[in-house]
Structures are given as structure tokens and as C-alpha cells.
Motif scaffolding. Structure first.
Motif, short mmCIF file in Angstrom:
data_model
loop_
_atom_site.label_atom_id
_atom_site.label_comp_id
_atom_site.label_asym_id
_atom_site.label_seq_id
_atom_site.Cartn_x
_atom_site.Cartn_y
_atom_site.Cartn_z
N THR A 86 0.84 -1.20 0.00
CA THR A 86 0.00 0.00 0.00
C THR A 86 0.88 1.25 0.00
O THR A 86 2.10 1.18 0.20
CB THR A 86 -0.92 0.02 1.24
N ASP A 87 0.23 2.38 -0.21
CA ASP A 87 0.93 3.67 -0.25
C ASP A 87 1.24 4.10 1.18
O ASP A 87 0.43 4.72 1.86
CB ASP A 87 0.04 4.70 -0.96
N THR A 98 6.95 2.87 1.55
CA THR A 98 6.86 2.64 0.11
C THR A 98 7.36 3.86 -0.66
O THR A 98 8.13 3.74 -1.63
CB THR A 98 5.41 2.33 -0.30
N ARG A 99 6.98 5.03 -0.23
CA ARG A 99 7.43 6.25 -0.91
C ARG A 99 8.94 6.45 -0.76
O ARG A 99 9.60 6.91 -1.69
CB ARG A 99 6.67 7.47 -0.37
N VAL A 101 -0.40 0.20 -5.52
CA VAL A 101 0.70 1.16 -5.40
C VAL A 101 1.14 1.67 -6.77
O VAL A 101 1.39 2.87 -6.96
CB VAL A 101 1.90 0.51 -4.68
N ALA A 104 -1.32 4.24 -8.05
CA ALA A 104 -1.36 5.45 -7.23
C ALA A 104 -0.10 6.30 -7.37
O ALA A 104 -0.18 7.54 -7.31
CB ALA A 104 -1.57 5.08 -5.76
N LEU A 105 1.04 5.65 -7.57
CA LEU A 105 2.30 6.39 -7.46
C LEU A 105 3.16 6.41 -8.72
O LEU A 105 3.95 7.34 -8.91
CB LEU A 105 3.14 5.79 -6.32
#
Length: 609
Positions: free
Chosen positions: A233-234, A238-239, A263, A266-267
Motif C-alpha cells: 500500500t501507499d 513505500t514512498r 501502489v 497510485a504512485l
């Protein structure tokens, strides 16, 4: 700022300054150190643009940058990448010209800025330092021009799983083991970082963030590779994985829905905060089957992304992925040459006997067709049989066109054989990365085909002018790639190959005439088919056309050969361009030649480091 640097940064700074300037006097070193300024860039942030004034140079202490230049379509093309321990921007200081390229951060990066004023004072005090710096600039320009180094300095890889179809722990274990064959490796998950660093990766606050960034930077200095395991997940972790990564691997089960989700959606795609990250799509196949299909459905929504097919029960596929990421992928490039090209098959046999891996294949004309069979990953006996059946059972060129307005052959028989040989799949559906080159008759440029219908790309690559009609590919007409690039080595470098094997047919042929006036068509016909005296040594029409297409290509051809790490040039001068019956003889010539070359070269050339 020298007192505030950690030991890892100090070591990188010292090493970078020595590579730039050579030996520095203590006074010069102190002046540099006293005038350095730390610059932090977020992933995707631009340092400067092409055309900006050159008011400073930068030393990369951590992270990774991308050099980009203006493209013909008003966009930007990638010129190369700059990583930890390298410098950027020095050319503008030397020449006084505006920036020749733009620089964008691929990942979070830390730079040290050296101003123009400090640079000029340094050169005035030690003029000899400019010579070392100038040599460095020339080497870098050569590397970018040849496309070298795209993967060679990747240090950190983030792994993102798209869906639940691939066993996470087992994939990471296998991947880490394969990548670890090329240097020490540290696998980092959120839990492992917390245990090793003594601080939760999600800890907030400036001091906590700086400490974690410094700790990760220290690990990057200690290990050849860091593998970041992103969460499903975000999350902040993860970022951070995506911000720290030189390359992001998106791993998915090939049989699942190809639409981006989780993910990745979203990213990493569309307007996501990491949409500009360098990405590779890894499609995992549970069983080998007949070959991949429908890969374009995965690639279309993801933009500019490389892809890899990985068979779960074939360990060599994971090893290929690791070599490509480590900058040690081996590419083989085949030249054109008609029936002479059968010698490529013998070269392949010698490479396989020597256990030399092949991670990427490319070629032009006949070389492209033979290279595509390698990319399909047939076993050698199947490969040899298929090549023999495709070209040695009758004339593959077909009959002469009834209305030869643009070519002597219609190309229908060649189309049929290519479709029968390879089916109706796309280039991206091949097990091993593949490309082929054709010449765009509309734009006058080399076209490198890495996607689209395989048979059509091969026909375009092998459409010898006057022999076969041009191929309509997209909105343009394409003819034989040998017209502009008969040995497309540069494309292999652009695609990230660390080692390039070039196989080129020795086509230089001297025609000893023995006559003063070129014979008439009737004299040639009588000599060839009636008296069979072979009085006139005259090349056939396709041979003349093929040799003519290469006349303006010698300089580029020589450059391609020079850029290869190992070169094969089988002596096939006595085999005719259309001598389809010379299959066995050509294969044997290529095999014996390659064995001799490999025995002389050893295996040191396999390691680009």
C-alpha cells in the motif's frame, strides 16, 4: 563544511575530486572545501535545463541524475545517467557555453555545488588540473554518444508487486541471490531497516529523516546493491523506497489483469508522484508454455517502460534480469548478408558451447531474422532446423513480379515464410529482448523496432531496395536496414547492454574482371546457362544492390565494430548472396571462426567492469 561530513560522504568527495582534477595541492583542496554548497534534489526535480548559463558544476554525493536533450519531436531524449561519485556541469565551465543538456534527478539526490568563481581560481592556481578535467569530459561524451552506462552504475532497486499472483518472499530471495552474484547486496524491508538502523522508517521529524537518509546512504556506500522491498500500500516506507531507487521493478503475474492497480496505479503511472521513475516491468510466467502473448496490453498503459519475461521454473531468466540490471547483460548483434548470414548460426553454436549467456539480440535484414529465432529461445537443434526449413527449401524470395514497377520480387513468399516461421506475435512477446533495424525511406533515418508485429518488422528490415517492395510500417515506408545501419550495435547500448557481441559478414569482395567491356545480358545468359564457361565474373542483381546499399555506410559500420566488445567476421566471400544451398557450408565457416576467436579472446571481455 568538511567538519560536518560523515565518513562515507568524505570518501566519496575525495574520490570524486581526484577523478576530476587529479592531484590537488593542500591549498587548492582547502579552497574547494571552504566554498562547497550542499544541494538536495527530490526525485523528478530538475537541476538545470538545456540552454541555461553554466554558472557552476556539481559533484554527486548520493542519488542518481539523468541527462536529457531536446528531441526532434519537441520532447526530450535521454543522453545518459550520472550516479554517485561522478560530476555534472563541468563542460559549461570549461567552454563558457550554455548548458548542453538538462539534468533531472531520477531519485532523491545529494549534490555538492562548486561555483564558477571557485573553479576559475582553482584553474589559475593549478592550470594543469584543466587537462585532467578535459579528458574526463571527452570520455563522458564518448560514453553518452555510444549509449554506454545506462545500467552500469545502478545501485538501488525498489521492488513493487502488482497484485498477489507472484510469491513475494520467494521472488525477493531468488532475485537477491541472482543480483548478489555481481556484488554484495543488502535487502531492505521496513522491518529490517527498523531492526538494523534502530529507528522506524516512518519516524517523523527533520532529525529522524536526516538520520535515516544518512544511514541508508552509508549502506549504499558499503554494498554494491540495495534492494528495497516496497509495501503493498501507499505508505511512507513505500514512498521512501521509490525515492531512493535508481530503478523500480514492477513485478506481476503474466496471467493477471494487466491494468495498473494498487501502489503502481497510485504512485507510478499517469500523474503519480513517481511517474518519471525509471521502471522495468517483470512479467512472471508460471509455466513455459508456447511463449508470451498479449504483452502490449501490459505495456500500453505504462508508457516508457522496459519489460522482461521471467519463467518461474527457469532460473536462467532471473539470472538474465540480474545481469541486465547490473550492467552486465550480453547482447549479440547480427549483420545482414543474405545467404552469407547462415554463418551467424555457426557463431551461435560456438557461443552456446562456450556457455556464454545471451540476454538481448538484435540485427538487420537476414541478421534480424536469425536473431529473432534466438529471442524466441528455441533450443539450438530446433533453431537450426527451423532456419534450414525456412530458407533452404526452394527460393524464399519467390518468383519475379509480373509487373516489376518497384521491385523484382513481390515479397509474398517471404511474407508467408516469416508468418509461418514466427506466427502472428509481437516483438514484445519474445522471451528474450529483441530489436531490429530498418531504414525509414520517408524520414531518411534508422528505425529501431522494439515493439509491434514481429513478422512485419523483419520484412521491413529485410526489404532490399529493388528486390522487395518497401513495407508500410505506421505511416512511413521502410526498406532494408542495411541501407543506413547494417550492424546496429548502438541500439544494444541504448537498450542497456553492458557487453556487445557483433557478428558481421566479411563482405569485402574483389571482382577480377578479365574483360574490358561489361557483357550484354545475352552474353551473360549464354555464359551462365548455355556454355557454363564462367567467363564473366559478374555479381547477381541482389548482390549488386546489397553491396551498393553499404557504400555510404562504411564509416558507421567501422564505428559499430569498434564499439563492440568482441567481433566475429566469418570469411564468407565465396558464398553468394542468394546461395541458399550453402547452408551447411556457411554454418561450419561461422562455427570454426567463432571457436578460434573465442579461444584467442578468453572470457575477460564478458565483465564490463
Amino acid at each position: 563544511m568538511g567538519q560536518r561530513q560523515d565518513p562515507v560522504r568524505r570518501e566519496v568527495l575525495d574520490r570524486t575530486l581526484v577523478s576530476l582534477f587529479g592531484t590537488l595541492s593542500p591549498e587548492s583542496y582547502r579552497e574547494i572545501e571552504e566554498n562547497l554548497e550542499v544541494v538536495h534534489l527530490k526525485g523528478g526535480e530538475r537541476l538545470f535545463s538545456q540552454g541555461d548559463p553554466g554558472d557552476s558544476m556539481y559533484l554527486v554525493m548520493g542519488g542518481r541524475l539523468r541527462a536529457v536533450g531536446r528531441a526532434d519531436d519537441a520532447g526530450e531524449r535521454v543522453l545518459g545517467e550520472i550516479s554517485r561519485g561522478e560530476s555534472v556541469g563541468e563542460m559549461a565551465l570549461i567552454t563558457g557555453e550554455p548548458r548542453s543538456a538538462g539534468i533531472v534527478a531520477i531519485r532523491d539526490s545529494v549534490l555538492i555545488r562548486l561555483s564558477k568563481a571557485t573553479f576559475e581560481r582553482l584553474i589559475r592556481s593549478q592550470p594543469e588540473l584543466l587537462l585532467n578535467l578535459s579528458r574526463l569530459v571527452v570520455r563522458r561524451l564518448t560514453r553518452f554518444e555510444r549509449g554506454r552506462g545506462r545500467n552500469s552504475r545502478i545501485r538501488s532497486v525498489a521492488v513493487v508487486f502488482a497484485g498477489e499472483g507472484v510469491p513475494r518472499e520467494e521472488f525477493l530471495r531468488r532475485f537477491s541471490a541472482s543480483l548478489g552474484a555481481h556484488g554484495s547486496i543488502l535487502h531492505l524491508s521496513r522491518e529490517r531497516v527498523e531492526a538494523l538502523a534502530g529507528i522506524p522508517p516512518s519516524a517523523s521529524g527533520t532529525e529522524a529523516d536526516r538520520y535515516l537518509a544518512s544511514w541508508l546512504d552509508e549502506q549504499e556506500g558499503r554494498h554494491r546493491f540495495l534492494v528495497y522491498e516496497a509495501e503493498a500500500t501507499d505508505t511512507p516506507w513505500t514512498r521512501r523506497c521509490l525515492r531512493q531507487a535508481d530503478r523500480v521493478l514492477v513485478v506481476a503475474a503474466a496471467q493477471e489483469d494487466p491494468a495498473p492497480r494498487g501502489v503502481e496505479a497510485a504512485l507510478l503511472v499517469d500523474d503519480g508522484p513517481f511517474a518519471s521513475a525509471s521502471r522495468d516491468l517483470v512479467l512472471v510466467h508460471a509455466k513455459e508454455g508456447d511463449g508470451p502473448s498479449g504483452t502490449s496490453r501490459w505495456l500500453d498503459p505504462r508508457g516508457s517502460v522496459r519489460h522482461h519475461h521471467l519463467r518461474w521454473d527457469r532460473g536462467t531468466d532471473m539470472e538474465r534480469l540480474a545481469r541486465l540490471l547490473a550492467g552486465k547483460g550480453v547482447a549479440i548483434v547480427f549483420s545482414g548478408g543474405g545467404a552469407k548470414g547462415f554463418a551467424h548460426i555457426g557463431v551461435l553454436k560456438a557461443l552456446k558451447e562456450a556457455s556464454i549467456p545471451i540476454d538481448m539480440v538484435g540485427g538487420t535484414s537476414m541478421g534480424a531474422i536469425l536473431a529473432a529465432g534466438i529471442a524466441a529461445d528455441w533450443d539450438f537443434d530446433t533453431y537450426r532446423r527451423k532456419c534450414f526449413q525456412a530458407f533452404s527449401h526452394g527460393n524464399p524470395m519467390g518468383g519475379i513480379s509480373l509487373l516489376p514497377l518497384v521491385s523484382f520480387f513481390s515479397g509474398e513468399r517471404m511474407d508467408s515464410r516469416l508468418k509461418g516461421h514466427f506466427g502472428g506475435g509481437d516483438i514484445e512477446d519474445l522471451w528474450i529482448p529483441f530489436y531490429c533495424a530498418s531504414s525509414n525511406l520517408t524520414t531518411g533515418t534508422v528505425a529501431v523496432h522494439g515493439r509491434g508485429p514481429l513478422w512485419k518488422a523483419l520484412r521491413a528490415s529485410a526489404s532490399l531496395p529493388g528486390v522487395f517492395p518497401p513495407v508500410v510500417y505506421g505511416d512511413h515506408l521502410h526498406i532494408d536496414g542495411g541501407t543506413l545501419d547494417n550492424l546496429p550495435v548502438s541500439a544494444a547500448r541504448e537498450f542497456g547492454a553492458g557487453v556487445v557481441i557483433a557478428c558481421d559478414m566479411d563482405l569485402d569482395k574483389q571482382y577480377r574482371l578479365g574483360y574490358q567491356v561489361f557483357p550484354s545480358n545475352w552474353e551473360l545468359f549464354k555464359d551462365r546457362y548455355v556454355t557454363r564457361g564462367k567467363r564473366f565474373r559478374v555479381p547477381d542483381l541482389p548482390s549488386i544492390v546489397f553491396q551498393a546499399t553499404l557504400l555510404g555506410n562504411h564509416e558507421k559500420h567501422a564505428k559499430a565494430l569498434a564499439d563492440a566488445d568482441i567481433r566475429f567476421r566469418p570469411k564468407v566471400r565465396k558464398i553468394g548472396f542468394l546461395d541458399w544451398g550453402a547452408f551447411e557450408r556457411a554454418v561450419e565457416i561461422g562455427y570454426l571462426h567463432a571457436r578460434e576467436c573465442l579461444a584467442q579472446a578468453g572470457r575477460a571481455w564478458l565483465d564490463p567492469d
